[in-house]
Design an enzyme around this catalytic site. Structure first.
Site, mmCIF file in Angstrom:
data_model
loop_
_atom_site.group_PDB
_atom_site.id
_atom_site.type_symbol
_atom_site.label_atom_id
_atom_site.label_comp_id
_atom_site.label_asym_id
_atom_site.label_seq_id
_atom_site.Cartn_x
_atom_site.Cartn_y
_atom_site.Cartn_z
ATOM 1 C CB CYS A 2 33.408 46.964 36.869
ATOM 2 S SG CYS A 2 34.371 48.265 37.546
ATOM 3 N NE ARG A 27 33.910 41.459 34.602
ATOM 4 C CZ ARG A 27 34.306 41.323 33.143
ATOM 5 N NH1 ARG A 27 34.393 40.391 32.445
ATOM 6 N NH2 ARG A 27 34.505 42.815 32.643
ATOM 7 C CD1 TRP A 76 38.902 45.421 41.552
ATOM 8 C CD2 TRP A 76 39.833 46.747 39.922
ATOM 9 N NE1 TRP A 76 40.372 45.419 41.712
ATOM 10 C CE2 TRP A 76 40.771 46.092 40.824
ATOM 11 C CE3 TRP A 76 40.137 47.461 38.879
ATOM 12 C CZ2 TRP A 76 42.391 46.308 40.154
ATOM 13 C CZ3 TRP A 76 41.600 47.817 38.495
ATOM 14 C CH2 TRP A 76 42.359 47.356 39.324
ATOM 15 C CG ASN A 102 32.214 47.305 34.020
ATOM 16 O OD1 ASN A 102 31.675 47.660 34.863
ATOM 17 N ND2 ASN A 102 31.806 46.400 33.127
ATOM 18 N N GLY A 103 34.996 50.874 33.241
ATOM 19 C CA GLY A 103 36.110 51.590 32.335
ATOM 20 C C GLY A 103 36.489 52.788 33.076
ATOM 21 C CD GLU A 486 51.913 31.878 35.463
ATOM 22 O OE1 GLU A 486 50.656 31.474 35.642
ATOM 23 O OE2 GLU A 486 52.415 32.966 34.920
ATOM 24 C CE LYS A 490 48.660 32.246 38.313
ATOM 25 N NZ LYS A 490 49.067 32.613 37.298
ATOM 26 C CD GLU A 493 48.248 35.988 39.627
ATOM 27 O OE1 GLU A 493 47.860 36.707 38.886
ATOM 28 O OE2 GLU A 493 48.457 34.783 39.711
ATOM 29 C CG HIS A 509 75.211 38.502 38.514
ATOM 30 N ND1 HIS A 509 76.231 39.201 38.372
ATOM 31 C CD2 HIS A 509 74.992 37.498 37.903
ATOM 32 C CE1 HIS A 509 76.952 38.264 37.420
ATOM 33 N NE2 HIS A 509 76.397 37.076 37.357
ATOM 34 C CE LYS A 608 40.552 34.628 34.417
ATOM 35 N NZ LYS A 608 41.583 33.688 34.941
#
Length: 613
Positions: A2, A27, A76, A102-103, A486, A490, A493, A509, A608
């Site tokens: 947020c 964000r 968010w 926020n939070g 990574e 990407k 995402e 395996h 973010k």
């Protein structure tokens, strides 16, 4: 996560708040809202689920509001689904107080039940609305005192802003935990935001609100106190980077701009840290972490989340190879609950781009309680992590707007390379010649990355084929196993294609069962100690009819004969190769998402900076 914005001055706050919220879209959010005190002294506002553009449209077509003091928010969802009703700001019963937050308020359920018993009516499913009702209950003519009393009742990690039509000359903000807030100082006006880019077009002077602090903001300045009312003095920070660094500069997306900024990011991260003889100097930067303390460590533990975790994995290989100490790598979210075996002889390296990631901050607290030396690897001066750590190695990446981290990863791996060289030199665990060889090799990295960036158009052609895949397997070994992780992250995402990063030796395996003509395999097989093993693993993939794409050094005939497509990269030292090898994978993910029409800079469900657990 947020975003909060506040303004008080002589101008109409609405366009300023909307513009600032737009600069916080990176964000991640699912709804937006605004509240202002109008000319009649009435608290009024508007909220909308979805993109900020929906809120702007409402304010243009029918819900026109204005006022020279106001707050705004992008949410968010944590408590309650995304909806107009659950969007912020939230008001009290009398609609004279509005709160943005926020939070998470951890004890909101008990507080809500108590307030309902006292006759309060709730209009949302959020934990935030509890704050508005508590402030109303405690208000007796002093908004700051009401906020202070409220904060003594709530538990959690949060940042919040409060506006009241009973006190139109002040805004009240507070912070507890890993939810950042900055105060921007103007001429007869003040700004507040969750991050610097939001207010950068309006002021370069800012004050960072720290944990456990309250700020009362007026047109002519601000007053800082702790939760008990004690005054706090804080130096004003002059922001040196300009607003243009947070704009797209002609690129279609922020992510693409940030990928292409990486040669300069590498230069900035290295600048002034390696002398002409190839020795690395970090002593002045890492504060209280003296050479004596570093010589006394017996173990290193690295922690981080997401991309920072992958960068830390590269660091683990580098530190083991050059410093010859036991090195553990653990996700910060697991570090908190996994009973880590650490003590005062352990160096804990905490990695976070923002320095505000909740799980990483909690891991640092545990490390500090165990008496460990803590080093932060961070991009933000004055962040929560930088204040908790004994010393911080800054990555100098500049603002990163795209939610999917790119230059964050490269700058963090570069910083870990410097740290490994520094510790090895300090402790005498590697030959001086070898250390100088790697240090000299870092000077070639910006040019090597430039060469790969110039192949972007060729990579886009391959992206047109890979975008049809139902799943993609990324393979790597040794220092390039994290590169595979990574690359897969990407792709997941921003394109929403399922992808897995795997150590290539583990393919037999389990993952090999997934392979067929519809599951491409992307392998990193540059010239290093595991190249031949990698080629064998890729041949096994080819035998299962999987399309094979390989990151390889220019002119590798074996790879050319094997692969369906090759992403050619310049050869660098094997310990430096992850910095170069990740670039084509970043570009591949970007181009697939762009071709598919995805929201590259703001992928769904992601934020973010994750400041809640």
């Amino acid at each position: 996560m947020c975003g909060i914005v506040g303004y008080i001055g002589q101008k109409d706050s609405v366009p300023i708040i909307l513009d600032a919220l737009g600069r916080l879209e990176y964000r991640g959010y699912d709804s937006a809202g605004i509240a202002v005190i109008d000319e009649a002294g009435t608290l009024t506002g508007s909220k909308a689920e979805g993109k900020l553009s929906r809120l702007a449209e409402r304010l243009t077509n029918g819900e026109r509001i204005s006022g020279i003091v106001g707050v705004g928010h992008t949410r968010w969802a944590t408590h309650g689904r995304p909806s107009d009703a659950n969007a912020h700001p939230h008001m009290d019963c009398g609609e004279r107080i509005a709160v943005v937050h926020n939070g998470i308020i951890e004890n909101y359920a008990a507080l809500r039940a108590r307030l309902i018993e006292l006759g309060h009516t709730f209009r949302s499913e959020t934990d935030t609305e509890v704050l508005a009702h508590l402030i109303e209950m405690h208000y007796d003519g002093d908004l700051e005192a009401a906020v202070r009393k409220t904060l003594h009742e709530v538990r959690g990690a949060y940042a919040l802003g409060v506006i009241s039509s009973d006190d139109p000359d002040h805004l009240v903000f507070a912070r507890n935990g890993a939810s950042p807030l900055v105060l921007g100082i103007g001429d007869g006006e003040m700004y507040v935001a969750s991050d610097t880019p939001a207010i950068l077009p309006y002021t370069r002077k800012e004050v960072i609100l720290q944990e456990g602090e309250i700020a009362v903001v007026g047109r002519d300045g601000y007053h800082l106190t702790d939760y008990d009312g004690r005054t706090i003095e804080r130096d004003v920070v002059q922001i040196l980077w300009d607003a243009g660094s947070a704009e797209k500069s002609g690129f279609k997306h922020f992510m693409l701009k940030e990928i292409f900024e990486q040669p300069n990011v590498i230069k900035e991260t290295l600048a002034g840290r390696i002398d002409d003889e190839g020795s690395v100097h970090l002593g002045r930067e890492i504060g209280e972490i003296t050479a004596e303390r570093l010589r006394g460590i017996n173990k290193i533990a690295i922690t981080g989340c997401g991309t920072a975790y992958h960068a830390g994995l590269v660091g683990m290989y580098l530190l083991r190879s050059l410093v010859r100490l036991p090195v553990e790598m653990e996700l910060a979210s697991e570090f908190r609950y996994g009973d880590p075996v650490i003590d005062p002889t352990t160096l804990v390296i905490a990695m976070s781009q923002s320095g505000e990631t909740a799980d990483t901050i909690e891991a640092v607290r545990i490390a500090k309680q165990s008496g460990c030396t803590v080093m932060g690897v961070c991009n933000v001066l004055g962040s929560h992590l930088s204040r908790l750590a004994d010393g911080t190695l800054y990555t100098r990446g500049g603002p990163e707007i795209g939610v999917a981290a790119t230059k964050t990863y490269v700058s963090q791996v570069t910083a870990m390379t410097l740290l490994a060289l520094y510790l090895a030199g300090l402790r005498g665990t590697s030959e001086r010649r070898r250390l100088h060889e790697i240090a000299d090799g870092t000077k070639l990295l910006p040019a090597a990355v430039d060469v790969v960036l110039n192949t972007s158009d060729e990579i886009r052609k391959v992206a047109r084929e890979v975008r049809k895949a139902r799943s993609v397997l990324f393979l790597g070994r040794f220092v390039n196993f994290p590169t595979a992780l990574e690359g897969a992250l990407k792709l997941k995402e921003i394109s929403y294609i399922h992808a897995e990063g795997y150590p290539a030796g583990e393919m037999k395996h389990g993952p090999i069962a997934l392979l067929d003509s519809a599951v491409p395999v992307i392998g990193v097989a540059t010239d290093d100690r595991v190249r031949e093993k990698m080629l064998s693993n890729l041949m096994e993939s080819k035998a299962r009819e999987a399309p094979v794409i390989v990151v390889a050094n220019h002119g590798d005939r074996d790879v050319k004969a094997l692969a369906d497509h090759v992403f050619w990269v310049p050869k660098v030292d094997e310990l430096l190769s992850p910095i170069v090898n990740v670039i084509p994978l970043q570009l591949l993910a970007y181009h697939i998402a762009d071709i598919e029409g995805k929201d590259v800079d703001q992928p769904r469900n992601l934020a973010k900076t994750v400041t809640v657990e």
